[in-house]
Write a protein that holds these residues in place. Structure first.
Motif, short mmCIF file in Angstrom:
data_model
loop_
_atom_site.label_atom_id
_atom_site.label_comp_id
_atom_site.label_asym_id
_atom_site.label_seq_id
_atom_site.Cartn_x
_atom_site.Cartn_y
_atom_site.Cartn_z
N GLU A 89 0.84 -1.13 -0.08
CA GLU A 89 0.04 -0.17 0.14
C GLU A 89 1.01 1.46 0.08
OE1 GLU A 89 -3.64 0.15 2.28
OE2 GLU A 89 -3.07 -1.89 3.05
N GLU A 90 2.19 1.16 0.37
CA GLU A 90 3.01 2.19 0.40
C GLU A 90 3.83 2.49 -0.75
OE1 GLU A 90 5.23 2.64 4.09
OE2 GLU A 90 3.56 3.14 5.39
N GLN A 91 4.25 1.32 -1.26
CA GLN A 91 4.99 1.23 -2.46
C GLN A 91 4.10 1.30 -3.71
OE1 GLN A 91 7.94 -1.66 -2.62
NE2 GLN A 91 8.79 -1.08 -0.59
N ASN A 92 2.77 1.25 -3.53
CA ASN A 92 2.08 1.24 -4.68
C ASN A 92 2.02 0.51 -5.77
OD1 ASN A 92 0.42 3.49 -3.53
ND2 ASN A 92 2.06 4.83 -4.12
N LYS A 93 2.31 -0.77 -5.53
CA LYS A 93 2.52 -1.83 -6.37
C LYS A 93 2.05 -3.26 -5.82
CE LYS A 93 7.07 0.06 -7.41
NZ LYS A 93 6.80 0.60 -8.90
N ILE A 94 1.76 -4.19 -6.57
CA ILE A 94 1.29 -5.57 -6.49
C ILE A 94 2.56 -6.52 -7.06
CG2 ILE A 94 -0.05 -7.62 -6.84
CD1 ILE A 94 -2.66 -5.52 -7.37
N TYR A 95 3.22 -7.22 -5.89
CA TYR A 95 4.30 -8.06 -6.19
C TYR A 95 3.69 -9.33 -6.57
CZ TYR A 95 7.42 -4.07 -4.91
OH TYR A 95 7.95 -2.85 -4.84
N ARG A 96 4.69 -10.09 -7.22
CA ARG A 96 4.70 -11.77 -7.10
C ARG A 96 5.99 -12.07 -6.22
NH1 ARG A 96 4.51 -15.67 -12.51
NH2 ARG A 96 5.62 -17.32 -11.63
N LEU A 97 5.79 -12.75 -5.19
CA LEU A 97 6.60 -13.00 -4.34
C LEU A 97 6.77 -14.52 -4.25
CD1 LEU A 97 8.67 -12.07 -1.87
CD2 LEU A 97 6.69 -12.42 -0.27
N SER A 98 8.13 -14.80 -4.45
CA SER A 98 8.40 -16.51 -4.32
C SER A 98 8.69 -16.79 -2.93
CB SER A 98 9.40 -16.98 -5.09
OG SER A 98 10.69 -16.33 -5.04
N THR A 99 8.78 -18.26 -2.66
CA THR A 99 8.88 -18.55 -1.21
C THR A 99 10.39 -18.43 -0.83
OG1 THR A 99 9.08 -20.88 -2.02
CG2 THR A 99 7.11 -20.08 -1.11
N ASP A 100 11.46 -18.06 -1.82
CA ASP A 100 12.74 -17.89 -1.54
C ASP A 100 13.00 -16.09 -1.32
OD1 ASP A 100 12.68 -16.66 -3.98
OD2 ASP A 100 14.19 -18.29 -4.82
N GLU A 102 12.26 -13.83 -3.51
CA GLU A 102 12.47 -13.19 -4.64
C GLU A 102 11.13 -12.38 -5.03
OE1 GLU A 102 13.49 -13.52 -9.55
OE2 GLU A 102 13.40 -15.40 -8.14
N LYS A 103 11.06 -11.13 -5.45
CA LYS A 103 9.86 -10.44 -5.64
C LYS A 103 9.90 -9.71 -7.18
CE LYS A 103 10.81 -6.16 -2.87
NZ LYS A 103 10.09 -5.39 -1.83
N LYS A 104 8.94 -9.82 -7.79
CA LYS A 104 8.80 -9.12 -8.98
C LYS A 104 7.53 -8.32 -9.05
CE LYS A 104 11.36 -12.81 -11.73
NZ LYS A 104 11.24 -13.84 -12.62
N GLU A 105 7.59 -7.19 -9.79
CA GLU A 105 6.65 -6.22 -9.72
C GLU A 105 5.50 -6.65 -10.89
OE1 GLU A 105 5.72 -1.67 -11.59
OE2 GLU A 105 7.51 -1.91 -10.34
N VAL A 106 4.18 -6.46 -10.49
CA VAL A 106 3.30 -7.01 -11.39
C VAL A 106 2.30 -5.89 -12.01
CG1 VAL A 106 1.25 -8.26 -11.48
CG2 VAL A 106 2.86 -9.34 -10.13
N ILE A 107 2.28 -5.01 -11.13
CA ILE A 107 1.38 -3.81 -11.62
C ILE A 107 1.82 -2.71 -10.61
CG2 ILE A 107 -0.47 -4.33 -10.29
CD1 ILE A 107 -2.25 -2.93 -12.61
N SER A 108 1.82 -1.36 -11.26
CA SER A 108 2.06 -0.23 -10.34
C SER A 108 0.65 0.44 -10.14
CB SER A 108 3.10 0.92 -10.98
OG SER A 108 3.18 1.87 -10.18
N LEU A 109 -0.06 0.50 -8.97
CA LEU A 109 -1.39 0.93 -8.73
C LEU A 109 -1.32 1.88 -7.56
CD1 LEU A 109 -4.26 0.43 -9.89
CD2 LEU A 109 -4.11 -1.85 -8.40
N GLY A 110 -2.09 2.66 -7.59
CA GLY A 110 -2.33 3.51 -6.28
C GLY A 110 -2.96 2.65 -5.22
N ASP A 111 -2.32 2.47 -4.16
CA ASP A 111 -2.88 1.83 -2.74
C ASP A 111 -3.73 0.59 -3.09
OD1 ASP A 111 -3.55 1.52 -0.13
OD2 ASP A 111 -4.62 3.15 0.10
N PRO A 112 -3.17 -0.41 -3.76
CA PRO A 112 -3.73 -1.53 -3.80
C PRO A 112 -3.96 -2.42 -2.38
CG PRO A 112 -1.54 -2.06 -4.36
CD PRO A 112 -1.73 -0.42 -4.00
#
Length: 335
Positions: A89-100, A102-112
């Motif tokens: 909610e602060e970085q305004n993004k939804i991430y894909r987070l693996s169990t190790d 590693e995180k990858k940005e999926v979308i930049s979006l205001g306060d998901p």
């Protein structure tokens, strides 16, 4: 330069060095003090209020942090491919987070905010700034599914789940209403959104509705109220309407200890509700069985791993995992 000048210059060097060293020490002390002041002074611990608590959690269970460095985490959703979707909610993004980690940005979006999978395996998000319920595609595009009720814009959709009928159910408090924007709906409601895009108001008797969940048999509907610090339960009528609303449980504590937020249910009907200092565990009769104290204040949680015996918990700047003895109830999966 005279000998006197030489002596003066020689004296300046240790003075400059001393001042520099003192500045470094002062800065270090300030940083340590600030770090200590900002640390939560909390830790992981299982607090049982009933012997039934140990039927759900092993007394030697360990909490594992799988990701950190976020601003404020929310809305975890487990994918069977072995990763989580997590809102920040602060970085305004939804991430894909693996169990190790590693995180990858999926979308930049205001306060998901809260997320779920629907029956079509689409990622559904409560987009606070858009004041809408949206479907997010894996390539970072989104589609607005609903943003109005009776022609008026939602407040700030907060959490969303799939119901036993396949429709989406969501809460719409004013908790994240964009500063300076007008509240158009004069209450904070709980809604049902069907596949045709029809929005139906289910109840408006909560002050700040937040997390929500159905019982595994679909006969009871839970929603918590962050302002009243309680959990309400309703009977679900055959036509989907909510009846007989009443207080199921209360999660009272100090003003800085956290409030009821995300809710998840296991297959036995027990509730896991984020609240003051951690996750409160309730049985289906409204008995508080115990609390999972967390090192950071949790906001939401999701069942995951192949057997769905693991809770993945979004807690402030981090994401944690905790194995349980029970299998979680995941509405988007076939039952």
């Amino acid at each position: 330069m005279t000998s006197t000048d030489d002596e003066r210059e020689a004296m300046k060097l240790p003075i400059h060095s001393t001042l520099f060293l003192a500045s470094v020490i002062l800065l270090t002390v300030c940083c340590i003090s600030r770090s200590r002041a900002e640390s939560p002074h909390r830790h992981f611990e299982l607090h049982a209020g009933s012997a039934e608590f140990w039927k759900l959690l092993d007394s030697k269970a360990q909490l594992t942090r799988i990701g950190t460095g976020f601003g404020f985490t929310e809305g975890p959703v487990w994918d069977s491919a072995g990763f989580l979707y997590v809102s920040d909610e602060e970085q305004n993004k939804i991430y894909r987070l693996s169990t190790d980690g590693e995180k990858k940005e999926v979308i930049s979006l205001g306060d998901p905010d809260g997320n779920t999978y629907d029956r079509q395996h689409r990622l559904i998000d409560c987009a606070s700034v858009l004041r809408a319920i949206i479907a997010v595609s894996p390539n970072g595009q989104y589609k607005v599914l609903a943003d109005k009720f009776e022609g008026k814009r939602f407040n700030s959709p907060n959490d969303v789940i799939v119901g036993p009928d396949g429709a989406l159910y969501f809460t719409d408090p004013t908790l994240d209403l964009v500063k300076g924007e007008k509240q158009e709906i004069p209450f904070q409601g709980v809604y049902r959104l069907d596949e045709n895009g029809t929005v139906r108001l289910l109840t408006k008797d909560l002050t700040q509705p937040n997390g929500l969940a159905f019982s595994p048999d679909g006969k009871r509907f839970y929603v918590d109220d962050s302002e009243q610090r309680n959990i309400r339960v309703y009977d679900v009528a055959p036509d989907g309407n909510l009846t007989n609303g009443r207080v199921f449980g209360e999660e009272k504590a100090g003003p800085q200890d956290g409030v009821p937020d995300g809710i998840k249910v296991d297959e036995r009907g027990n509730l896991f509700v984020t609240g003051p200092k951690g996750i409160w565990v309730w049985d289906a009769q409204g008995h508080h069985l115990g609390t999972i104290e967390m090192p950071e204040q949790p906001a939401n949680l999701a069942w995951g791993d192949k057997d769905y015996h693991t809770l993945y918990i979004t807690a402030t700047t981090s994401v944690y995992r905790l194995r349980t003895k029970v299998r979680g109830f995941v509405p988007s999966l076939p039952h």
